[in-house]
Motif scaffolding. Sequence first.
Motif: not given
Length: 499
Positions: A186-195
């Motif tokens: 249920g966790e919401i995450k912003k993901v990217s090559p840096q994060s």
Amino acid sequence: MGSITTPSSKRTVTSDDISTLKSLLSSTNATVLTPDNSAEYSASIARWSSAARKPAGVVVVPTTADEVAIVVKYASDQGIDLAVKGGGHSTAGVSSTDGGLLIDLNAKMRNVTVDTDKKLFFVQGGAAWGDVDQVGAQHKLATPGGTVADTGVGGLTLGGGYGWLSGQRGLVIDNWVEGTIVLASGEIKKVSPQSDPDLFWAIQGAGQNFGVVTEFVLKAYDQGDVFAGMLIYPPTPDVIEKVVAATNDLYTPNSEGRTKVAGRGAGGVAFGRPPPAEGKVMLMAVIIYFGTEQEAKELYKPLYEAGPVVDTTAMVPYPVTNTLLAPPIGLRASMKGTAYTMPIRAGFVEQVLAEYAKFTDGNDDTGVSLVLFEVYDPSQVVAHDAGSFANRGWHLNGMVCPMWTKEENDQQCRQWARDMTGLFKTELENQAKATGKGVDGGVGLRGKKGATMLYGNYDQYDEKSRDIFGENYPRLQHLKAQYDPGNVFNKLFAITPQA
């Protein structure tokens, strides 16, 4: 596990689950639909292929990532079978659930916005590529994305993502800069090559195994009108010889990996029974050229000289390119993927024609079926290495697409698709391409990462997850154990969690 999944170990929905979900979502804008909500429920479980439609026990139509998170966490905690509808275009039924919980992003989470200064698209998880194309065209911008406008952004991107712009820009995942994902917890995450670069790597090719992506941020590129359309020919041996020779000349890479189209041309060679042909089998050459009409007419001159009886090519807005090969919505269909290498052998094309004609002549229910050799310049796909997608190479994708209306023809049509892809595999072997040993009984020729030369976003009935992900599979297993140890997301090439 292949794309036609085995029955899930997760349970179906009960009336108590429906009551609990309504309570959990009571203060939100999400909608809970049951079979009693006939019109809305039917729209949510409808699919591009009616053969992929399954009766969900309950449908939740969310409007925000927070609402998605509530639903995912509940399904995860309760061991409920969960499916997610992005565009609903999967012909394998992997965006559907029989009696489980369906999250329908497509109904109310398909907004697309553009940052024209940064040249970025912000795309909600339920959008289709036509939504992106139309908004982009308002700003003379585009991004690689699919070959058919009603394909969902989510499914295509999470599985890698070929499109007509791939010859210039690579895969969709090569142009994906950030995502918002709801995990099984249920966790919401912003993901990217840096994060969270490891998680971002995983979802760039195996994303359907890790969560629900509610927003994609994609690079946007300047894009004006395109020269595009179709040339239709009678499929005589002489015409086939000329069309194949011209296609080989344009799209076969030289010793330095360069083609005559230089990334600016794409399209395909196909067999079908298009409406102008009044039911006759025809050979079709699809032309998409990112340049002027004059340049295209000169470059593709041999195709025009091969004697088409129908010519629809013209300068058109970019969104039109993703409508050229759009089959009807709502038939029973399978998009079985296959692969081939350049140059194409004319004798093999004649063999494919013979099998297509035999199949469609023998059953009036299959007349709109299609076989397609997709062509483009693969150099940019090969040059990039983003994500867990393991199928990059100089090979090209083919598609065997039986379409029918009667359920009693399901087995026959899918078997024909298997038989046709068997022909393609044999042709690869006859071209002296090295045959690798399958992993866990898998089939197909192997690329440099040990994956089959098959695009996982197309139907692959018999291949296993290890075949599709190749040498990336162990790392994906480790990440799966970290982010989805309960295997909540298990519909398409499921990854077995392993610490």
